[in-house]
Design a protein around this motif. Structure first.
Motif, PDB file in Angstrom:
ATOM      1  N   LEU A 160      10.532  47.286  19.509  1.00 29.70           N
ATOM      2  CA  LEU A 160       9.162  46.842  19.033  1.00 29.70           C
ATOM      3  C   LEU A 160       8.848  45.327  18.680  1.00 29.70           C
ATOM      4  O   LEU A 160       7.956  44.755  19.210  1.00 29.70           O
ATOM      5  CB  LEU A 160       8.624  47.835  18.147  1.00 29.70           C
ATOM      6  N   ASP A 161       9.861  45.147  17.835  1.00 29.12           N
ATOM      7  CA  ASP A 161       9.616  43.596  17.287  1.00 29.12           C
ATOM      8  C   ASP A 161       9.734  42.534  18.458  1.00 29.12           C
ATOM      9  O   ASP A 161       8.946  41.553  18.538  1.00 29.12           O
ATOM     10  CB  ASP A 161      10.599  43.129  16.290  1.00 29.12           C
ATOM     11  N   GLY A 162      10.724  42.901  19.361  1.00 25.32           N
ATOM     12  CA  GLY A 162      10.962  41.952  20.545  1.00 25.32           C
ATOM     13  C   GLY A 162      10.029  41.908  21.507  1.00 25.32           C
ATOM     14  O   GLY A 162       9.470  41.061  21.909  1.00 25.32           O
ATOM     15  N   GLN A 163       9.370  43.044  21.748  1.00 26.83           N
ATOM     16  CA  GLN A 163       8.199  43.207  22.539  1.00 26.83           C
ATOM     17  C   GLN A 163       6.998  42.496  22.165  1.00 26.83           C
ATOM     18  O   GLN A 163       6.308  41.716  22.939  1.00 26.83           O
ATOM     19  CB  GLN A 163       7.835  44.666  22.845  1.00 26.83           C
ATOM     20  N   TYR A 164       6.565  42.776  20.865  1.00 33.42           N
ATOM     21  CA  TYR A 164       5.433  42.299  20.305  1.00 33.42           C
ATOM     22  C   TYR A 164       5.621  40.923  20.154  1.00 33.42           C
ATOM     23  O   TYR A 164       4.585  40.220  20.232  1.00 33.42           O
ATOM     24  CB  TYR A 164       5.061  42.915  18.779  1.00 33.42           C
ATOM     25  N   SER A 165       6.649  40.120  19.654  1.00 34.65           N
ATOM     26  CA  SER A 165       7.117  38.940  19.426  1.00 34.65           C
ATOM     27  C   SER A 165       6.827  38.141  20.762  1.00 34.65           C
ATOM     28  O   SER A 165       6.359  37.104  20.864  1.00 34.65           O
ATOM     29  CB  SER A 165       8.391  38.574  18.861  1.00 34.65           C
ATOM     30  N   LYS A 166       7.352  38.772  21.726  1.00 31.62           N
ATOM     31  CA  LYS A 166       7.284  37.890  23.101  1.00 31.62           C
ATOM     32  C   LYS A 166       6.034  37.886  23.789  1.00 31.62           C
ATOM     33  O   LYS A 166       5.407  36.862  24.202  1.00 31.62           O
ATOM     34  CB  LYS A 166       8.076  39.022  24.151  1.00 31.62           C
ATOM     35  N   GLU A 167       5.153  39.052  23.671  1.00 27.62           N
ATOM     36  CA  GLU A 167       3.784  38.932  24.065  1.00 27.62           C
ATOM     37  C   GLU A 167       2.785  37.893  23.231  1.00 27.62           C
ATOM     38  O   GLU A 167       2.164  37.177  23.654  1.00 27.62           O
ATOM     39  CB  GLU A 167       3.048  40.386  23.852  1.00 27.62           C
ATOM     40  N   GLN A 168       3.018  37.868  21.780  1.00 28.93           N
ATOM     41  CA  GLN A 168       2.421  37.042  21.099  1.00 28.93           C
ATOM     42  C   GLN A 168       2.766  35.668  21.475  1.00 28.93           C
ATOM     43  O   GLN A 168       1.864  34.581  21.460  1.00 28.93           O
ATOM     44  CB  GLN A 168       2.765  37.134  19.545  1.00 28.93           C
ATOM     45  N   LYS A 169       4.087  35.403  21.928  1.00 26.61           N
ATOM     46  CA  LYS A 169       4.465  33.955  22.190  1.00 26.61           C
ATOM     47  C   LYS A 169       3.814  33.339  23.568  1.00 26.61           C
ATOM     48  O   LYS A 169       3.327  32.502  23.699  1.00 26.61           O
ATOM     49  CB  LYS A 169       6.059  33.951  21.994  1.00 26.61           C
ATOM     50  N   GLU A 170       3.801  34.349  24.400  1.00 28.13           N
ATOM     51  CA  GLU A 170       3.212  34.125  25.568  1.00 28.13           C
ATOM     52  C   GLU A 170       1.593  33.848  25.536  1.00 28.13           C
ATOM     53  O   GLU A 170       1.017  32.984  26.210  1.00 28.13           O
ATOM     54  CB  GLU A 170       3.272  35.376  26.862  1.00 28.13           C
ATOM     55  N   LEU A 171       0.892  34.627  24.706  1.00 26.08           N
ATOM     56  CA  LEU A 171      -0.488  34.730  24.437  1.00 26.08           C
ATOM     57  C   LEU A 171      -0.741  33.284  23.692  1.00 26.08           C
ATOM     58  O   LEU A 171      -1.844  32.626  24.018  1.00 26.08           O
ATOM     59  CB  LEU A 171      -0.840  35.794  23.365  1.00 26.08           C
ATOM     60  N   SER A 172       0.013  32.796  22.868  1.00 26.14           N
ATOM     61  CA  SER A 172      -0.130  31.436  22.122  1.00 26.14           C
ATOM     62  C   SER A 172      -0.165  30.480  23.095  1.00 26.14           C
ATOM     63  O   SER A 172      -0.833  29.754  22.930  1.00 26.14           O
ATOM     64  CB  SER A 172       0.896  31.190  20.973  1.00 26.14           C
ATOM     65  N   ALA A 173       0.748  30.644  24.049  1.00 29.24           N
ATOM     66  CA  ALA A 173       0.799  29.665  24.890  1.00 29.24           C
ATOM     67  C   ALA A 173      -0.166  29.386  25.947  1.00 29.24           C
ATOM     68  O   ALA A 173      -1.033  28.331  26.200  1.00 29.24           O
ATOM     69  CB  ALA A 173       2.224  29.703  25.900  1.00 29.24           C
ATOM     70  N   GLU A 174      -0.792  30.592  26.274  1.00 28.29           N
ATOM     71  CA  GLU A 174      -2.002  30.527  27.192  1.00 28.29           C
ATOM     72  C   GLU A 174      -3.133  30.240  26.444  1.00 28.29           C
ATOM     73  O   GLU A 174      -3.958  29.482  27.017  1.00 28.29           O
ATOM     74  CB  GLU A 174      -2.090  32.181  27.519  1.00 28.29           C
ATOM     75  N   ILE A 175      -3.325  30.329  25.038  1.00 24.47           N
ATOM     76  CA  ILE A 175      -4.600  30.113  24.222  1.00 24.47           C
ATOM     77  C   ILE A 175      -4.500  28.670  24.292  1.00 24.47           C
ATOM     78  O   ILE A 175      -5.465  27.820  24.317  1.00 24.47           O
ATOM     79  CB  ILE A 175      -4.385  30.429  22.903  1.00 24.47           C
ATOM     80  N   ALA A 176      -3.311  28.001  24.112  1.00 26.14           N
ATOM     81  CA  ALA A 176      -3.115  26.553  23.940  1.00 26.14           C
ATOM     82  C   ALA A 176      -3.609  25.887  25.382  1.00 26.14           C
ATOM     83  O   ALA A 176      -4.359  24.937  25.250  1.00 26.14           O
ATOM     84  CB  ALA A 176      -1.647  25.848  23.650  1.00 26.14           C
ATOM     85  N   GLU A 177      -3.286  26.590  26.464  1.00 25.17           N
ATOM     86  CA  GLU A 177      -3.740  26.000  27.586  1.00 25.17           C
ATOM     87  C   GLU A 177      -5.325  26.077  27.865  1.00 25.17           C
ATOM     88  O   GLU A 177      -5.846  25.138  28.480  1.00 25.17           O
ATOM     89  CB  GLU A 177      -2.859  26.584  28.982  1.00 25.17           C
ATOM     90  N   MET A 178      -5.745  27.276  27.563  1.00 25.68           N
ATOM     91  CA  MET A 178      -7.133  27.352  27.654  1.00 25.68           C
ATOM     92  C   MET A 178      -8.030  26.448  27.088  1.00 25.68           C
ATOM     93  O   MET A 178      -9.094  26.072  27.139  1.00 25.68           O
ATOM     94  CB  MET A 178      -7.563  28.720  27.567  1.00 25.68           C
ATOM     95  N   GLU A 179      -7.583  26.253  25.811  1.00 24.85           N
ATOM     96  CA  GLU A 179      -8.010  25.305  24.735  1.00 24.85           C
ATOM     97  C   GLU A 179      -8.021  23.935  25.185  1.00 24.85           C
ATOM     98  O   GLU A 179      -9.309  23.358  25.084  1.00 24.85           O
ATOM     99  CB  GLU A 179      -7.576  25.424  23.503  1.00 24.85           C
TER     100      GLU A 179
END
Length: 207
Positions: A160-179
């Motif tokens: 679970l830690d791996g799954q959540y961390s991976k999704e969080q990392k991908e979302l953070s990158a997407e957020i930076a791109e959208m901003e």
């Protein structure tokens, strides 16, 4: 092409992030095409079949969970797109010669409308992504506490830690791109306001 048109094109292109494919090549229209269904940008991929055929796909389709933001990849060969654009440009050139002022006004309205739609979509997706990142942080804290208290086995916690961390990392990158994209749109908006004010002032002076 006059200098103002050239500068406008370069300004638009500068707001586009270009990601090279597996062969370190970036197609000229990467990030400038938009999905007709969801409005997300389309990026080029090259089919690894020995022919290196470039194909555009919707960037939203692969966002986790896959297929929730857009139902299909909308895959289309890049050479087909270029041929369609070639024919469209011919028609546009003919139209622009018939009535230049009307053509310019039509282009401006279309660009403004497209940017408004894209900004609305980006803000909506940005809000969703930011909320999901916050939720994931809470989930990470919860499973950590459950693991410490012995409620969650180490093996399950690691998954679970791996799954959540991976999704969080991908979302953070997407957020930076959208901003970054929203910031680019805002800069372009301010530049256009200055240009319109300048043109109005010049017209008033010459009139």
């Amino acid at each position: 092409m006059d200098q103002e048109t050239f500068d406008n094109v370069q300004r638009i292109r500068s707001n586009v992030r270009r990601y090279p494919d597996g062969w370190r090549e970036a197609h000229p229209l990467t990030g400038l095409m938009y999905c007709a269904d969801c409005g997300a940008k389309m990026y080029v991929h090259r089919v690894n079949n020995g022919k290196r055929v470039p194909q555009y796909t919707c960037s939203a389709y692969s966002k986790i969970p896959v297929g929730t933001l857009c139902p299909t990849q909308h895959r289309i060969n890049a050479d087909v797109v270029m041929e369609l654009i070639k024919e469209l440009l011919k028609a546009i050139a003919e139209y622009s010669q018939l009535n230049r002022e009307e053509f310019i006004e039509t282009v401006r309205k279309a660009q403004t409308s497209q940017q408004s739609s894209e900004i609305t979509r980006l803000k909506s997706r940005l809000s969703e992504a930011q909320k999901r990142v916050q939720d994931l942080e809470k989930l990470l804290c919860r499973i950590y506490e459950d693991n410490i208290l012995g409620k969650l086995p180490d093996e399950r916690y690691a998954v679970l830690d791996g799954q959540y961390s991976k999704e969080q990392k991908e979302l953070s990158a997407e957020i930076a791109e959208m901003e970054a994209e929203l910031s680019g749109y805002e800069e372009e908006k301010q530049w256009l306001k200055k240009q319109n004010f300048k043109n109005t002032a010049e017209d008033a002076y010459t009139g």
